[in-house]
Design an enzyme around this catalytic site. Structure first.
Site, PDB file in Angstrom:
ATOM      1  N   TYR A 141      -7.601  -5.345   5.016  1.00 34.10           N
ATOM      2  CA  TYR A 141      -8.174  -6.515   4.360  1.00 34.10           C
ATOM      3  C   TYR A 141      -9.610  -6.781   4.798  1.00 34.10           C
ATOM      4  CZ  TYR A 141      -3.961  -8.387   2.115  1.00 34.10           C
ATOM      5  OH  TYR A 141      -2.887  -8.593   1.299  1.00 34.10           O
ATOM      6  N   LYS A 191       3.620   2.590  10.672  1.00 35.45           N
ATOM      7  CA  LYS A 191       3.698   3.905  10.024  1.00 35.45           C
ATOM      8  C   LYS A 191       3.089   4.898  10.993  1.00 35.45           C
ATOM      9  CE  LYS A 191       4.591   6.549   6.431  1.00 35.45           C
ATOM     10  NZ  LYS A 191       5.967   6.810   5.917  1.00 35.45           N
ATOM     11  N   ASP A 223       8.501   2.281   5.568  1.00 38.70           N
ATOM     12  CA  ASP A 223       9.332   2.664   4.415  1.00 38.70           C
ATOM     13  C   ASP A 223      10.812   2.398   4.711  1.00 38.70           C
ATOM     14  OD1 ASP A 223       9.146   4.692   6.330  1.00 38.70           O
ATOM     15  OD2 ASP A 223       8.967   6.336   4.893  1.00 38.70           O
ATOM     16  N   ASP A 247       2.010  -8.368   4.032  1.00 39.59           N
ATOM     17  CA  ASP A 247       1.835  -8.946   2.692  1.00 39.59           C
ATOM     18  C   ASP A 247       2.961  -8.451   1.786  1.00 39.59           C
ATOM     19  OD1 ASP A 247       0.509 -10.268   0.520  1.00 39.59           O
ATOM     20  OD2 ASP A 247      -0.171  -8.299  -0.152  1.00 39.59           O
ATOM     21  N   ASP A 251       6.759 -10.695   0.414  1.00 44.98           N
ATOM     22  CA  ASP A 251       7.242 -10.944  -0.952  1.00 44.98           C
ATOM     23  C   ASP A 251       8.630 -10.333  -1.132  1.00 44.98           C
ATOM     24  OD1 ASP A 251       4.699 -12.033  -1.497  1.00 44.98           O
ATOM     25  OD2 ASP A 251       4.754 -11.293  -3.554  1.00 44.98           O
TER      26      ASP A 251
HETATM   27  C1  IPM Z   1      -0.718 -13.860   0.424  1.00 45.65           C
HETATM   28  C2  IPM Z   1      -1.584 -13.518  -0.772  1.00 45.65           C
HETATM   29  C3  IPM Z   1      -2.991 -13.243  -0.270  1.00 45.65           C
HETATM   30  C4  IPM Z   1      -2.917 -12.050   0.662  1.00 45.65           C
HETATM   31  C5  IPM Z   1      -4.036 -13.012  -1.378  1.00 45.65           C
HETATM   32  C6  IPM Z   1      -4.071 -14.160  -2.364  1.00 45.65           C
HETATM   33  C7  IPM Z   1      -5.408 -12.777  -0.804  1.00 45.65           C
HETATM   34  O1  IPM Z   1      -1.041 -12.455  -1.484  1.00 45.65           O
HETATM   35  O2  IPM Z   1      -1.038 -14.846   1.114  1.00 45.65           O
HETATM   36  O3  IPM Z   1       0.263 -13.163   0.671  1.00 45.65           O
HETATM   37  O4  IPM Z   1      -2.881 -10.905   0.197  1.00 45.65           O
HETATM   38  O5  IPM Z   1      -2.888 -12.270   1.883  1.00 45.65           O
HETATM   39 MN    MN Z   2       0.918 -11.785  -0.753  1.00 44.42          MN
END
Ligand code: IPM
Ligand code: MN
Length: 363
Positions: A141, A191, A223, A247, A251
């Site tokens: 990032y 990894k 993985d 990240d 999710d």
């Molecule tokens: C998160 C989001 C952010 C990230 C984006 C919006 C920059 O996806 O907070 O997970 O990738 O960190």
């Molecule tokens: Mn995210």
């Protein structure tokens, strides 16, 4: 106690969910006899529209002058063609840097009331209570150099994954300290069979782990960890990982417990904590009043706990969310086909009522 908080509603459903989270914060502070000093500022697309900058100096100054920041979401398709520094996301990334928020905590908890929302069988997801500890200021990032260069058709893109030992050390310590207040297990995800950054990561995590003999440490490739996360989620306590892996896996963890809309996060480690729901701006449903405000409300609970050390107050907000879910409260993302769903505002009102009811039963 006086709580100095900056609110950054941002884009998409950000303003809708933030409004409800603030109502809950106001109710909790009032009912526990605290004082709330609230400032609202722009970030992301909202700030680009108003100031041509996704993180204007006035926003940074307000955040740094407060003790905690509540953020809704950033991101809007309207800015998809902008250069990177002029995208809404750049505002959030710079804010994390300005606040020195290197430790991103993302709890993924399975609520039995939401049994039907998880795509996994109940016997697999039951008992899941994961805390993802994501390094937030390093890796791909922020690594330099980065670029897209060359002539059309022959362009080259470059990103740099870079980690220094001190950066790995400090996030590892956060994870191990948090493990002591939980089930005392840290799963470090990397990894290291391929990446130098991960080899260093594993080495440093192992070294720091030795300072915490009471905490069990294990390592897994990313993985394989992605598979464990869906096959045996209940076995994971703390999942410690670098920025990009965190990240993605956070999710996925939201999907596993069946409710990305419920996921909250705390970004700590610097002088000012940053609290935000994980779900993002969801432009497809923005402005319709149907977004789930529970992730934002649970982010307020994390703020009460981590920045203000107000445990009872945090538990009050969390308890209200669980009670509402148990009683059948469902926003559209959580409702089954044919089930009645409530609006963002109705959900907020219900949580406020439950916080108030908790006050009358305890006082
Ligand atoms: C998160 C989001 C952010 C990230 C984006 C919006 C920059 O996806 O907070 O997970 O990738 O960190
Ligand atoms: Mn995210």
């Amino acid at each position: 106690m006086r709580l100095r908080v900056t609110s950054l509603p941002g884009d998409g459903i950000g303003p809708e969910v933030t409004r409800q989270a603030i109502r809950v914060l106001e109710e909790v502070t009032r009912s526990f006899g605290h004082e709330l000093e609230l400032t609202e500022k722009e970030i992301g697309g909202a700030a680009l529209t108003a100031f041509g900058d996704p993180l204007p100096p006035t926003t940074i100054a307000a955040c740094l002058a407060s003790q905690a920041v509540l953020l809704g979401a950033v991101g809007s398709p309207a800015f998809d063609r902008n250069p990177r520094e002029l995208r809404p996301e750049a505002g959030l990334l710079r804010l994390r840097q300005e606040l020195g928020a290197f430790a991103n905590l993302r709890p993924a908890v399975y609520y039995p009331a939401l049994r039907a929302s998880s795509p996994l069988r109940e016997e697999i997801v039951k008992g899941t209570d994961i805390l993802i500890v994501r390094e937030l200021l390093g890796g791909l990032y922020f690594g330099q150099p980065r670029s897209i260069e060359g002539a059309m058709g022959a362009r080259q893109a470059l990103n740099t994954m870079r980690y220094g030992e001190p950066e790995i050390e400090r996030i590892t310590r956060v994870a191990f300290e948090l493990a002591r207040g939980r089930r005392k297990r840290v799963l470090s995800v990397d990894k290291s069979n391929v990446l130098e950054c991960s080899r260093l990561w594993r080495e440093v995590v192992t070294r720091i782990g030795a300072d915490f003999p009471d905490v069990h440490l294990s390592h897994q490739y990313v993985d394989s960890a992605a598979m464990t996360l869906v096959q045996k989620p209940a076995e994971i306590d703390i999942l410690l990982t670098e920025n990009m892996f965190g990240d993605i896996l956070s999710d996925q963890a939201g999907g596993v417990v069946g409710s990305l809309g419920l996921l909250a996060s705390a970004s700590i480690g610097g002088p000012v904590g940053l609290y935000e729901p994980v779900h993002g701006s969801a432009p497809d449903i923005a402005g319709q009043g149907v977004a789930n405000p529970l992730g934002a409300i649970l982010s307020v609970a994390l703020m009460l706990r981590h920045t203000f050390q107000l445990t009872k107050e945090a538990e009050c907000a969390e308890g209200a969310v669980v009670a509402a879910l148990d009683a059948g409260l469902r926003t559209r993302d959580l409702a089954k086909a044919g089930e009645r769903s409530v609006t963002t505002e109705e959900a907020g009102t219900r949580i406020v009522e439950l916080v108030r009811a908790a006050e009358t039963t305890t006082s």
